[in-house]
Design an enzyme around this catalytic site. Structure first.
Site, PDB file in Angstrom:
ATOM      1  N   LYS A   1       1.216  -9.427  -0.044  1.00 50.16           N
ATOM      2  CA  LYS A   1       1.022  -9.000  -1.419  1.00 50.16           C
ATOM      3  C   LYS A   1       1.674  -7.567  -1.278  1.00 50.16           C
ATOM      4  CE  LYS A   1      -3.081  -6.847  -3.907  1.00 50.16           C
ATOM      5  NZ  LYS A   1      -2.827  -5.149  -3.828  1.00 50.16           N
TER       6      LYS A   1
ATOM      7  N   GLY B   1      -8.861  -6.675  -9.595  1.00 48.55           N
ATOM      8  CA  GLY B   1      -9.249  -5.419  -8.630  1.00 48.55           C
ATOM      9  C   GLY B   1     -10.348  -4.688  -9.343  1.00 48.55           C
ATOM     10  N   ARG B   2      -9.823  -3.416  -9.918  1.00 48.15           N
ATOM     11  CA  ARG B   2     -10.664  -2.394 -10.448  1.00 48.15           C
ATOM     12  C   ARG B   2     -11.816  -3.071 -11.472  1.00 48.15           C
ATOM     13  NH1 ARG B   2      -6.297   1.645 -11.183  1.00 48.15           N
ATOM     14  NH2 ARG B   2      -5.001  -0.291 -11.600  1.00 48.15           N
TER      15      ARG B   2
ATOM     16  N   ASN C   1      -0.992  -9.553 -10.531  1.00 50.93           N
ATOM     17  CA  ASN C   1      -1.883  -8.304 -10.315  1.00 50.93           C
ATOM     18  C   ASN C   1      -1.752  -7.288 -10.847  1.00 50.93           C
ATOM     19  OD1 ASN C   1      -2.519  -5.993  -7.872  1.00 50.93           O
ATOM     20  ND2 ASN C   1      -4.333  -7.001  -8.792  1.00 50.93           N
ATOM     21  N   GLY C   2      -2.685  -6.467 -11.489  1.00 50.61           N
ATOM     22  CA  GLY C   2      -2.405  -5.261 -12.116  1.00 50.61           C
ATOM     23  C   GLY C   2      -3.144  -5.152 -13.438  1.00 50.61           C
TER      24      GLY C   2
ATOM     25  N   CYS D   1       0.986  -1.154   0.045  1.00 49.84           N
ATOM     26  CA  CYS D   1      -0.096  -0.007   0.045  1.00 49.84           C
ATOM     27  C   CYS D   1       0.889   1.332   0.019  1.00 49.84           C
ATOM     28  CB  CYS D   1      -0.888  -0.102   1.177  1.00 49.84           C
ATOM     29  SG  CYS D   1      -2.012   1.511   1.398  1.00 49.84           S
TER      30      CYS D   1
HETATM   31  C1  LIG Z   1      -9.731   1.934  -4.292  1.00 45.53           C
HETATM   32  C2  LIG Z   1      -8.598   0.862  -3.915  1.00 45.53           C
HETATM   33  C3  LIG Z   1      -8.258   0.452  -2.773  1.00 45.53           C
HETATM   34  C4  LIG Z   1      -7.239  -0.466  -2.394  1.00 45.53           C
HETATM   35  N1  LIG Z   1      -7.165  -1.306  -1.221  1.00 45.53           N
HETATM   36  C5  LIG Z   1      -6.287  -2.178  -1.221  1.00 45.53           C
HETATM   37  C6  LIG Z   1      -6.046  -2.910   0.152  1.00 45.53           C
HETATM   38  O1  LIG Z   1      -6.736  -2.801   1.044  1.00 45.53           O
HETATM   39  N2  LIG Z   1      -5.022  -3.642   0.122  1.00 45.53           N
HETATM   40  C7  LIG Z   1      -4.050  -4.192  -0.937  1.00 45.53           C
HETATM   41  O2  LIG Z   1      -3.048  -4.791  -0.699  1.00 45.53           O
HETATM   42  N3  LIG Z   1      -4.397  -3.347  -2.045  1.00 45.53           N
HETATM   43  C8  LIG Z   1      -5.187  -2.356  -2.203  1.00 45.53           C
HETATM   44  N4  LIG Z   1      -5.305  -1.825  -3.293  1.00 45.53           N
HETATM   45  C9  LIG Z   1      -4.507  -2.322  -4.558  1.00 45.53           C
HETATM   46  C10 LIG Z   1      -5.369  -3.481  -5.232  1.00 45.53           C
HETATM   47  O3  LIG Z   1      -5.488  -4.492  -4.433  1.00 45.53           O
HETATM   48  C11 LIG Z   1      -4.582  -3.796  -6.613  1.00 45.53           C
HETATM   49  O4  LIG Z   1      -3.261  -4.208  -6.236  1.00 45.53           O
HETATM   50  C12 LIG Z   1      -4.509  -2.809  -7.805  1.00 45.53           C
HETATM   51  O5  LIG Z   1      -5.438  -1.877  -7.649  1.00 45.53           O
HETATM   52  C13 LIG Z   1      -4.003  -3.250  -8.950  1.00 45.53           C
HETATM   53  O6  LIG Z   1      -4.994  -3.992  -9.518  1.00 45.53           O
HETATM   54  P1  LIG Z   1      -6.187  -3.631 -10.492  1.00 45.53           P
HETATM   55  O7  LIG Z   1      -5.467  -3.062 -11.736  1.00 45.53           O
HETATM   56  O8  LIG Z   1      -6.800  -4.904 -10.733  1.00 45.53           O
HETATM   57  O9  LIG Z   1      -6.980  -2.774  -9.775  1.00 45.53           O
HETATM   58  C14 LIG Z   1      -6.385  -0.819  -3.645  1.00 45.53           C
HETATM   59  C15 LIG Z   1      -6.457  -0.335  -4.742  1.00 45.53           C
HETATM   60  C16 LIG Z   1      -7.698   0.751  -4.980  1.00 45.53           C
HETATM   61  C17 LIG Z   1      -7.609   1.304  -6.420  1.00 45.53           C
END
Ligand SMILES: Cc1cc2nc3c(=O)[nH]c(=O)nc-3n(C[C@H](O)[C@H](O)[C@H](O)COP(=O)(O)O)c2cc1C
Length: 305
Positions: A137, A217-218, A194-195, A97
C-alpha cells in the site's frame, strides 16, 4: 459498481480498524476485503505482550489482509509468516505511512518510496516466507517532484507481489488537499484506488479511471455499515444506538472495560457527529469510566429501548 464485493476494501486505520471494528463491518459487508491496522514487525516477532493485536487470530475474519511495517527485510518476512499462521489471507506491506516515527525515524512506511531497492528486498523476503499473496500500500510518491509510484509498482511486480493499493496523495501532503488519482496507466499489477472515496459515485469515478477496486478509510468512521451499503448487503440502519452498543460490547470483550472505554470515546464522537446536542453528549461521554453508566447514556441519546 465493481462486479465483485471483494473489490471493495476497508482501509487500514491505526487505532480504528481493530478486531472489534472489523467484526462490526463484517456483519454489514460479508464479502468485502479488509486490511488490519499496521503492525510493527519488531513488535510481532518479539511478541510484545502489551500489544494485543500481536495475538489476533484471523481464521474467522473472511477475506482479510494483515498489514505490517518495518525496514528490516528478514524481520518483515518473519512477521509475514506469523500472520499467515494466524490465518491472514494475504500480507500487505505499508509503504505509505508519512508519520515521522515510521517514515523517517524507522526508515519504513513512506520512506520505502524513496528506497525502491530496500522496498524490493522487503517484498521478496515476505513472498519467500509465505504461501499467501503479498500486496503493498503506497502513495503517489515522496513529494510533488518525486511522484514515481509507477516505478514502485514495477518493482513490486518484478518481486512477485499480487496487487497494489494507491492513495492519491504524496507523503508530503499527509492528509491535506484532495486525493488525486490519475487515469490508471498500463501497469503489470491490479491497482486498488484509495483516498477520499465516500460514496457510490466516488467508486464509479475510480472505476472509470480504470482502477481494479476501491479502498475506503475515513468514510467508515461512525458508519461501519458504509461498505455494506455500497455492496447492497444492508440498508441504512434504523437505530444507530443499537450498533453503538454492539460495538461497545465487542470493544469491552476484546480490551476489557478499563482500556476499552477510553478507546471507545472517539467512536461515539463519530457516531453522534452532526446530531442534535452531540457536543454536550461528547463532553459527558468523555468523563464516564463505568460501563453501565456509558450504556445508559448511549441508550438515552439514541432512544434505545
Ligand atoms: C487515523 C488514520 C490511521 C491510518 N492508519 C493507517 C495504517 O495503519 N496503515 C496504512 O497503510 N494507512 C493508514 N492510514 C491511511 C488510510 O489507510 C488511507 O490511505 C487514507 O486515510 C486515505 O483514505 P480515506 O480518504 O478513504 O481515509 C491511516 C489514516 C488515518 C486517518
Amino acid at each position: 459498481m465493481f462486479k465483485n464485493h471483494n473489490q471493495i476494501f476497508a482501509a487500514p486505520l491505526a487505532g480504528i480498524t481493530d478486531k472489534p471494528f472489523r467484526k462490526l463491518v463484517r456483519q454489514f459487508a460479508p464479502d468485502v476485503s479488509m486490511v488490519t491496522e499496521m503492525i510493527s514487525c519488531h513488535s510481532l516477532v518479539e511478541g510484545h505482550k502489551n500489544c494485543i493485536r500481536n495475538f489476533d487470530n484471523y481464521e474467522d475474519e473472511g477475506n482479510i489482509g494483515t498489514q505490517i511495517f518495518g525496514a528490516d527485510p528478514f524481520l518483515m518476512g518473519q512477521a509475514a509468516k506469523i500472520l499467515q499462521d494466524a490465518g491472514a489471507k494475504w500480507i500487505d506491506i505499508n509503504m505509505g505511512c508519512p508519520v515521522p516515527k515510521v517514515a523517517t525515524r524507522a526508515g519504513a512506511g513512506a520512506f520505502l518510496m524513496k528506497d525502491h531497492k530496500l522496498a524490493g528486498q522487503i517484498i521478496s523476503e515476505c513472498i519467500k516466507s509465505v504461501q499467501i499473496p503479498v500486496s503493498i500500500k503506497t502513495r503517489l510518491g515522496w513529494d510533488e517532484s518525486h511522484k514515481d509510484w509507477e516505478d514502485l509498482v514495477r518493482v513490486a511486480a518484478d518481486c512477485g507481489a499480487s496487487f497494489v493499493s494507491l492513495h492519491g496523495r504524496t507523503r508530503a501532503q499527509g492528509y491535506s488537499g484532495n486525493s488525486r488519482l490519475p487515469q490508471k496507466p498500463n501497469l503489470p499489477l491490479p491497482i486498488i484506488a484509495n483516498g477520499d472515496i465516500k460514496n457510490i459515485s466516488d467508486i464509479e469515478h475510480v472505476q472509470n479511471l480504470g482502477y481494479d477496486g476501491a479502498m475506503i478509510g475515513r468514510g467508515m468512521l461512525g458508519k461501519p455499515w458504509l461498505l455494506g451499503l455500497f455492496c447492497g448487503t444492508c440498508t441504512e440502519p434504523d437505530n444507530i444506538g443499537e450498533i453503538v452498543l454492539k460495538h461497545l460490547d465487542y470493544v469491552i470483550d476484546y480490551y476489557g472495560a478499563k482500556v476499552g472505554i477510553p478507546m471507545f470515546r472517539k467512536h461515539v464522537a463519530w457516531y453522534s457527529s452532526g446530531m442534535k446536542n452531540s457536543a454536550q453528549f461528547r463532553i459527558q461521554i468523555n468523563q464516564i469510566l463505568d460501563e453501565q453508566e456509558l450504556r445508559k447514556i448511549i441508550k438515552d441519546f439514541w432512544s434505545v429501548c
